[in-house]
Scaffold this active site. Structure first.
Site, PDB file in Angstrom:
ATOM      1  CB  THR A 195      -0.824  -0.237   1.021  1.00 43.68           C
ATOM      2  OG1 THR A 195      -0.399  -0.085   2.297  1.00 43.68           O
ATOM      3  CG2 THR A 195      -1.924  -1.180   1.044  1.00 43.68           C
ATOM      4  CG  ASP A 196       1.306   5.172  -2.654  1.00 52.64           C
ATOM      5  OD1 ASP A 196       2.560   5.266  -2.235  1.00 52.64           O
ATOM      6  OD2 ASP A 196       1.021   5.644  -3.676  1.00 52.64           O
ATOM      7  CB  ALA A 197       2.702   7.752   1.328  1.00 53.21           C
ATOM      8  CB  VAL A 199      -3.004   3.633   1.477  1.00 51.20           C
ATOM      9  CG1 VAL A 199      -3.960   2.474   1.064  1.00 51.20           C
ATOM     10  CG2 VAL A 199      -2.858   4.398   0.440  1.00 51.20           C
TER      11      VAL A 199
END
Length: 579
Positions: A195-197, A199
């Protein structure tokens, strides 16, 4: 010996290999073992005369589930190892002399063909050796609020990540030995979804080799309970299960469920004086008549919004008080049934297998990896948290690409609030290239990865598996995960929207855009030439503009392509980035 003496020294002759012998030098490729792949003419359950193959039950599980690890190993071998230039340098590095090219630590033996082939750290003088506890391959089930973190995957450059905090807590708890705590690669850590920053995840899975029964301090009954005492409250370890030796969280996950939460006022149409509405008046006369009467009247009752001097918290800029009052008024909006049904119909178009090249970055139309399968899309009835009404969208897909979910949600929101038909979604799967803005990351969370295929093989003991293993099942922690979502995800999301107006600012950015890149929003459900960003369409527009001495200069190309941030191209190519 000085340089002159070294240069005069004759080279040693290359030894001639003896028949039947294999080379174990670091610069030579490893010897290959006989391997028989099942084919149409020789399926896996058909005996082959004269060949006896010893099968490890757990390794058979890996061969049945995925062949990706083997591909990754071959790729690693091709980077500077064995034949070709730099062979001699790699031999020196493999002997542990000097600094390792990746870790930067002196005296550490590291063979890039096997990233976990690390020598134990040397004991200091007088230091007693700790008792070695057995390591087992496990699936760690975790949940987290991603606010304040630089994403899920552990980094080596100092950024704070979810996985980094979990790894540190496991080391403190004794689940990772002191020898292995110096580098996460020693325990072969992998994650089901990177998962991205910013999230969040109610459930995510980490696979690694860990000590399952370390000594626990008095007062702690389980390892999860002790690890949670060492973690910040916004990260929770739900539990863990023993897995087969070859289990990899990323390749074993056969599908993933994401949730996106958006305030219902994100479906309100643009104001009649906004540039987006003016463009629609020209391309789609009467578009407002197709919207819900309540939504149109609510927007018409709003005063004209003033331009902002800068975003709050950036360059000292503050939100205009007049605009702030309108933001507060919109929080009382409750979506009407007509708008909600239109939104559901738009999202339903994503179901099935489609070409999602317009919903990610760096992927052309003819790339085979852009075809993704969406199993289920569900728009739940709105719920009020605090003073804001939220709409929950659940997307269950086999796999996702970088920014895919945020762009899918954005396209559905924009089409809903501009009366664009559902046929527009189907147009985006075609070869024309358009710019789909990303919805804010604030509302995105991973509900849980799914391991249906792996669990079925575990319960049926397929492929010769004999040992008992538990299923990787987040359902066992459903109640804990729901409580965590409400407290640490839904509540944080509501607070951030109240304080920072993330969704309001995103809507204003869309409504005030002067670019023709949003010209695909129209009641005809077509992508007009001015919105097409494919190479041929761009060149045609530039040629037309030059022929008119700069008149009708294209404004879409630079503006619409400029908001895609830099990404890890290698991770993007491997398919590790998603969401």
């Amino acid at each position: 010996m000085d340089a002159s003496e070294s240069s005069k020294r004759p080279r040693s002759p290359t030894p001639t290999p003896v028949a039947g012998e294999t080379s174990n030098e670091a610069g030579s490729p490893p010897s290959k073992k006989a391997h028989i792949e099942p084919t149409a003419s020789a399926p896996s359950d058909t005996p082959i005369s004269g060949v006896k193959v010893e099968i490890d039950p757990e390794e058979a599980m890996l061969n049945a589930m995925s062949s990706e690890p083997a591909k990754e190993e071959k790729k690693a071998w091709g980077r500077g190892q064995g034949q070709g230039q730099g062979q001699g340098q790699n031999r020196e590095k493999s002997k542990g002399k000097g600094k390792d090219s990746k870790s930067g630590e002196e005296g550490v033996k590291y063979d890039r063909r096997n990233q976990n082939n690390w020598a134990p750290r040397e004991k200091k003088e007088g230091e007693e050796s700790e008792a070695r506890l057995p390591k087992k391959r496990c699936a760690l089930l975790v949940g987290y609020c991603g606010t304040g973190y630089s994403g899920m995957q552990i980094q080596t450059h100092g950024s704070r990540t979810i996985e980094g905090d979990v790894f540190e807590a496991l080391a403190k708890a004794g689940a990772i030995s002191a020898d292995n705590a110096t580098d996460h690669r020693k325990v072969d850590i992998q994650r089901a979804a990177r998962t991205d920053a910013g999230v969040h995840a109610a459930g995510n899975c980490i696979s690694l080799k860990m000590i399952t029964e370390p000594p626990l301090p008095e007062g702690y009954k389980t390892l999860a309970e002790y690890v949670n005492s060492l973690l910040p409250a916004q990260i929770r370890m739900w539990g863990f299960v023993r897995t087969v030796k070859s289990f990899n969280a990323r390749t074993a996950a056969d599908s993933r469920i994401y949730e996106y939460l958006l305030p219902s006022y994100c479906l309100l149409p643009p104001g009649r004086d906004d540039p987006l509405a003016i463009r629609l008046d020209k391309s789609s006369p009467g578009w407002r008549d197709l919207l819900g009467k309540e939504a149109v009247e609510f927007v018409d009752a709003a005063p004209s919004l003033e331009p902002e001097e800068g975003e709050e918290g950036e360059n000292g800029g503050k939100i205009n008080p007049k605009n702030r009052g309108e933001f507060e008024r919109r929080r009382g909006w409750r979506v009407d049934s007509k708008t909600l049904e239109r939104f559901r119909d738009l999202l339903a178009q994503y179901k099935g297998t489609h070409n999602f090249h317009n919903f990610t970055v760096g992927k052309p139309f003819n790339d085979r990896t852009v075809k993704r399968y969406m199993l289920r899309l569900e728009v739940r009835d709105p719920q009020v948290y605090g003073e804001i009404e939220w709409i929950s969208v659940q997307i269950h897909g086999q796999s996702f690409m970088l920014h895919q979910i945020r762009k899918m949600i954005s396209m559905a929101m924009l089409a809903c609030r501009t009366a664009s038909p559902s046929s527009l979604i189907l147009e985006t799967f075609g070869p024309k290239r358009i710019h789909v803005p990303k919805a804010p990351p604030l509302g995105l969370l991973l509900q849980a990865p799914q391991f249906g295929v792996y669990n079925q093989r575990i319960t049926s003991k397929a492929n010769g598996l004999q040992e008992d293993r538990d299923e990787v099942d987040f359902g066992l922690y459903a109640e804990l995960m729901q409580d965590f979502k409400v407290k640490w995800i839904y509540e944080k999301l509501r607070q951030e929207e109240l304080e920072s107006h993330v969704f309001h600012k995103w809507m204003r950015q869309m409504d005030c855009s002067m670019s023709s890149g949003l010209a695909f929003l129209n009641t005809q459900g077509i992508i007009p030439p001015e919105a097409d960003l494919s190479k041929g369409a761009k060149e045609a527009r530039r040629a037309a503009a030059e022929s008119k001495d700069g008149e009708n200069k294209d404004v879409v190309d630079d503006e619409m392509d400029s908001d895609e941030e830099e990404v890890d191209k290698e991770a993007l190519k491997r398919g590790e980035l998603e969401g």
